[in-house]
Write a protein that holds these residues in place. Sequence first.
Motif, PDB file in Angstrom:
ATOM      1  N   SER A 158      27.072   9.469   2.100  1.00  0.00           N
ATOM      2  CA  SER A 158      26.861  10.907   2.296  1.00  0.00           C
ATOM      3  C   SER A 158      27.827  11.691   1.425  1.00  0.00           C
ATOM      4  O   SER A 158      28.921  11.201   1.095  1.00  0.00           O
ATOM      5  N   TRP A 159      27.438  12.894   1.062  1.00  0.00           N
ATOM      6  CA  TRP A 159      28.302  13.702   0.201  1.00  0.00           C
ATOM      7  C   TRP A 159      29.513  14.265   0.923  1.00  0.00           C
ATOM      8  O   TRP A 159      30.588  14.359   0.322  1.00  0.00           O
ATOM      9  N   PRO A 160      29.432  14.633   2.200  1.00  0.00           N
ATOM     10  CA  PRO A 160      30.673  15.035   2.886  1.00  0.00           C
ATOM     11  C   PRO A 160      31.744  13.952   2.847  1.00  0.00           C
ATOM     12  O   PRO A 160      32.925  14.239   2.611  1.00  0.00           O
ATOM     13  N   LEU A 161      31.323  12.688   3.034  1.00  0.00           N
ATOM     14  CA  LEU A 161      32.287  11.596   2.986  1.00  0.00           C
ATOM     15  C   LEU A 161      32.745  11.322   1.564  1.00  0.00           C
ATOM     16  O   LEU A 161      33.918  11.045   1.318  1.00  0.00           O
ATOM     17  N   ALA A 162      31.826  11.402   0.607  1.00  0.00           N
ATOM     18  CA  ALA A 162      32.177  11.137  -0.794  1.00  0.00           C
ATOM     19  C   ALA A 162      33.168  12.171  -1.315  1.00  0.00           C
ATOM     20  O   ALA A 162      34.104  11.835  -2.051  1.00  0.00           O
ATOM     21  N   ILE A 163      32.971  13.438  -0.936  1.00  0.00           N
ATOM     22  CA  ILE A 163      33.880  14.498  -1.382  1.00  0.00           C
ATOM     23  C   ILE A 163      35.246  14.334  -0.718  1.00  0.00           C
ATOM     24  O   ILE A 163      36.288  14.495  -1.373  1.00  0.00           O
ATOM     25  N   THR A 164      35.259  14.008   0.553  1.00  0.00           N
ATOM     26  CA  THR A 164      36.532  13.774   1.240  1.00  0.00           C
ATOM     27  C   THR A 164      37.273  12.598   0.606  1.00  0.00           C
ATOM     28  O   THR A 164      38.493  12.617   0.465  1.00  0.00           O
ATOM     29  N   ALA A 165      36.514  11.570   0.195  1.00  0.00           N
ATOM     30  CA  ALA A 165      37.120  10.407  -0.454  1.00  0.00           C
ATOM     31  C   ALA A 165      37.736  10.766  -1.796  1.00  0.00           C
ATOM     32  O   ALA A 165      38.657  10.085  -2.261  1.00  0.00           O
ATOM     33  N   TYR A 166      37.267  11.826  -2.430  1.00  0.00           N
ATOM     34  CA  TYR A 166      37.859  12.268  -3.699  1.00  0.00           C
ATOM     35  C   TYR A 166      39.319  12.644  -3.492  1.00  0.00           C
ATOM     36  O   TYR A 166      40.153  12.480  -4.375  1.00  0.00           O
ATOM     37  N   ASN A 167      39.628  13.125  -2.304  1.00  0.00           N
ATOM     38  CA  ASN A 167      41.012  13.465  -1.960  1.00  0.00           C
ATOM     39  C   ASN A 167      41.728  12.313  -1.261  1.00  0.00           C
ATOM     40  O   ASN A 167      42.882  12.004  -1.562  1.00  0.00           O
ATOM     41  N   HIS A 168      41.032  11.657  -0.338  1.00  0.00           N
ATOM     42  CA  HIS A 168      41.680  10.692   0.544  1.00  0.00           C
ATOM     43  C   HIS A 168      41.573   9.252   0.055  1.00  0.00           C
ATOM     44  O   HIS A 168      42.359   8.405   0.459  1.00  0.00           O
ATOM     45  N   GLY A 169      40.602   8.993  -0.823  1.00  0.00           N
ATOM     46  CA  GLY A 169      40.374   7.635  -1.291  1.00  0.00           C
ATOM     47  C   GLY A 169      39.196   6.988  -0.591  1.00  0.00           C
ATOM     48  O   GLY A 169      39.002   7.168   0.619  1.00  0.00           O
ATOM     49  N   ALA A 170      38.403   6.233  -1.352  1.00  0.00           N
ATOM     50  CA  ALA A 170      37.198   5.625  -0.786  1.00  0.00           C
ATOM     51  C   ALA A 170      37.537   4.589   0.273  1.00  0.00           C
ATOM     52  O   ALA A 170      36.847   4.485   1.296  1.00  0.00           O
ATOM     53  N   ALA A 171      38.594   3.805   0.038  1.00  0.00           N
ATOM     54  CA  ALA A 171      38.948   2.769   1.015  1.00  0.00           C
ATOM     55  C   ALA A 171      39.313   3.392   2.357  1.00  0.00           C
ATOM     56  O   ALA A 171      38.905   2.893   3.420  1.00  0.00           O
ATOM     57  N   GLY A 172      40.072   4.476   2.328  1.00  0.00           N
ATOM     58  CA  GLY A 172      40.447   5.147   3.571  1.00  0.00           C
ATOM     59  C   GLY A 172      39.244   5.696   4.302  1.00  0.00           C
ATOM     60  O   GLY A 172      39.153   5.603   5.538  1.00  0.00           O
ATOM     61  N   MET A 173      38.288   6.249   3.563  1.00  0.00           N
ATOM     62  CA  MET A 173      37.101   6.797   4.210  1.00  0.00           C
ATOM     63  C   MET A 173      36.171   5.697   4.709  1.00  0.00           C
ATOM     64  O   MET A 173      35.445   5.886   5.689  1.00  0.00           O
ATOM     65  N   GLN A 174      36.182   4.550   4.050  1.00  0.00           N
ATOM     66  CA  GLN A 174      35.395   3.428   4.569  1.00  0.00           C
ATOM     67  C   GLN A 174      35.948   2.961   5.917  1.00  0.00           C
ATOM     68  O   GLN A 174      35.182   2.633   6.826  1.00  0.00           O
ATOM     69  N   ARG A 175      37.271   2.950   6.037  1.00  0.00           N
ATOM     70  CA  ARG A 175      37.876   2.601   7.327  1.00  0.00           C
ATOM     71  C   ARG A 175      37.516   3.639   8.389  1.00  0.00           C
ATOM     72  O   ARG A 175      37.217   3.305   9.533  1.00  0.00           O
ATOM     73  N   ALA A 176      37.553   4.913   7.993  1.00  0.00           N
ATOM     74  CA  ALA A 176      37.218   5.981   8.936  1.00  0.00           C
ATOM     75  C   ALA A 176      35.757   5.880   9.374  1.00  0.00           C
ATOM     76  O   ALA A 176      35.439   6.040  10.558  1.00  0.00           O
ATOM     77  N   LYS A 177      34.885   5.588   8.421  1.00  0.00           N
ATOM     78  CA  LYS A 177      33.454   5.463   8.756  1.00  0.00           C
ATOM     79  C   LYS A 177      33.213   4.275   9.668  1.00  0.00           C
ATOM     80  O   LYS A 177      32.409   4.348  10.617  1.00  0.00           O
TER      81      LYS A 177
END
Length: 620
Positions: free
Chosen positions: A241-260
């Motif tokens: 999703s783009w909300p997660l992809a944009i947040t990952a631009y700041n937080h990092g994809a690995a961190g957002m994968q853990r959050a998801k």
Amino acid sequence: MHHKRVTIWILIVSALFSLLLSSGHAAEEPFPQYDIISPNVSFWINVYSQYPTTQAVVHDSVHLDIVYEVIDLKPAEHPGARKINRKRMKQANKRVEQVLKRLAANPLAKDADCRRVAALFGSRADARAFGRARHRVRCQIGQRDRFRAGLVRSGAYIDQMRAILKSHGVPEDLAYLPHVESSFNTNAYSKFGAAGMWQFTRSTGKRFMTVDYVLDERRDPIVAARAAARLLKENHDKLGSWPLAITAYNHGAAGMQRAKAAHGDYPDIFTSYKGRTFKFASRNFYSEFLAARLVASDYQRYFGDHALNTPIRSWSVSLDGFAALADLCRHFKVSPKVVRAMNPALRPPVFSGQKYVPKGYVLNLPAHVESGGVSLAKIPSEMLKTAQKPSRFYTVQRGDTAGKIARMHHVKLDDLILANNLDRRATVYARHTLRIPQSGESVRIGKIAQPPTPGNSVVRVAAVDSADTSSAIPENIPVESLVARYRRPGPSPADLLAMADIEPEEAPKDSVGHVLGTTIGIVTADVGLARIIQIKQQPVGIIQVEVEETLGHYAEWAGVRASQIRRLNNLSFGQPLHLHQKVKIPNSSDTGSSRGTVTGPCAGKNSISRCGCSGATIQE
């Protein structure tokens, strides 16, 4: 026959329904504004469009609809403004915290401040809520004037960026992201070492662009836009999703994968995720993007009519070899100042003549060059070199020997030994920087370098005579008065997001050779230890600051955090380095030594993390 007609009608209706369903999905908003984040989006719209940088909003860091007060600040150009404004914001936070403390003790407190603040909480007004809110008071500096300036600058790039994003199969409106990251400032440089309009860190930038001593493509808005498109598409492919992809631009994809994995989609992550590094900046990044997109796409509503910058007409030529910038400027009849403005990826060593413009680089030139009769297709062959100018230093890698290094750089082993005061065994140490003798240098014998021991705490470096007097600059003169450092005068909007709350995740550890780039004649930076001393029985290197060097460079070179260097040298954030200042560099690890091999006081794996290299830099 009747049944046949019914069947046909069912098929037609089904086809129409499928068509409508698919068109509905195609038109689905890629950037939904969930109800849970609406107060945050409204808050950032006001920050971008209502409050200037001479005002700060005191608010609750979780419930952004709770705004306690708005305070006045000094303009950035006012003498001592940074210190004055920090004090005012700290005092404002403390005032609100005291009111909330009184309310936590007695929710029915009758004084005017308590009643005003209590009214902001509505149905949430109870002692427990006030007690928690006391620890969430935050101050946000307004951005209206900075956003407006960025809006004007964006006109020169936004259309091309939209086309790049579309060509990569991602939504064009992602072109509004630099409003959040840098206000479309080419020279933006964050305290974590992120550079350019799209604010790539060095480690992430190197995945998609060239980032080295000669070129830093993070500073080229168009090259960085292509890199951002690839990174954002990669984030979307991983997260869905783009909300997660944009947040990952700041937080990092690995961190957002853990959050998801822990919480599912964006609304639940926003509400419930408590990751160690998922703080105010990451939690609000998507809301900021939505606000910036809304304000920028309808800027007349918020700022009135404004003439935006127009794209600069230019020509480009790809270099078939290495070339001196001065020769190119003479050939194309253009000033270095113009070349610098149109080629922000070229680093200062190219303009100082220390390095050539690299082979394959696409040089941007003003349109009048072609119309002036100078052919871009033909660069005289005598202007093109077959190799880059060699660096004066080489950082020793694991597995190196003095003989191998001498052969790599086509110098005599005896000259290398003399230039660096190596012992009679020619022992070299991992991550030590050796001086490579250049033609025209006369090398005289100095004291022999030894690995640091408790009984031998000082190691002297070689004395090298050279006809080059370019470094003969008076001592104790702030470097900011001598060299431009590509620094913006103040922090970007991203920097103003509760700086103390941001704790970036460490980047993956890479091999020393991969990080430093051991191409012959090219190193990340010409950094060398002046000497090595012992502090608490640990070897500590001493570096003498030269122009264009920052704590970030030293941190990456030494494999440590910039904050470690600050602590070791008692440097505060924002304190500039001075030319020829002595800076202590902590050791990343400690091993033994062996004959002619990479060991010793500076050995150890290198790890690159986001660094605070704008905290103490040589600045303009």
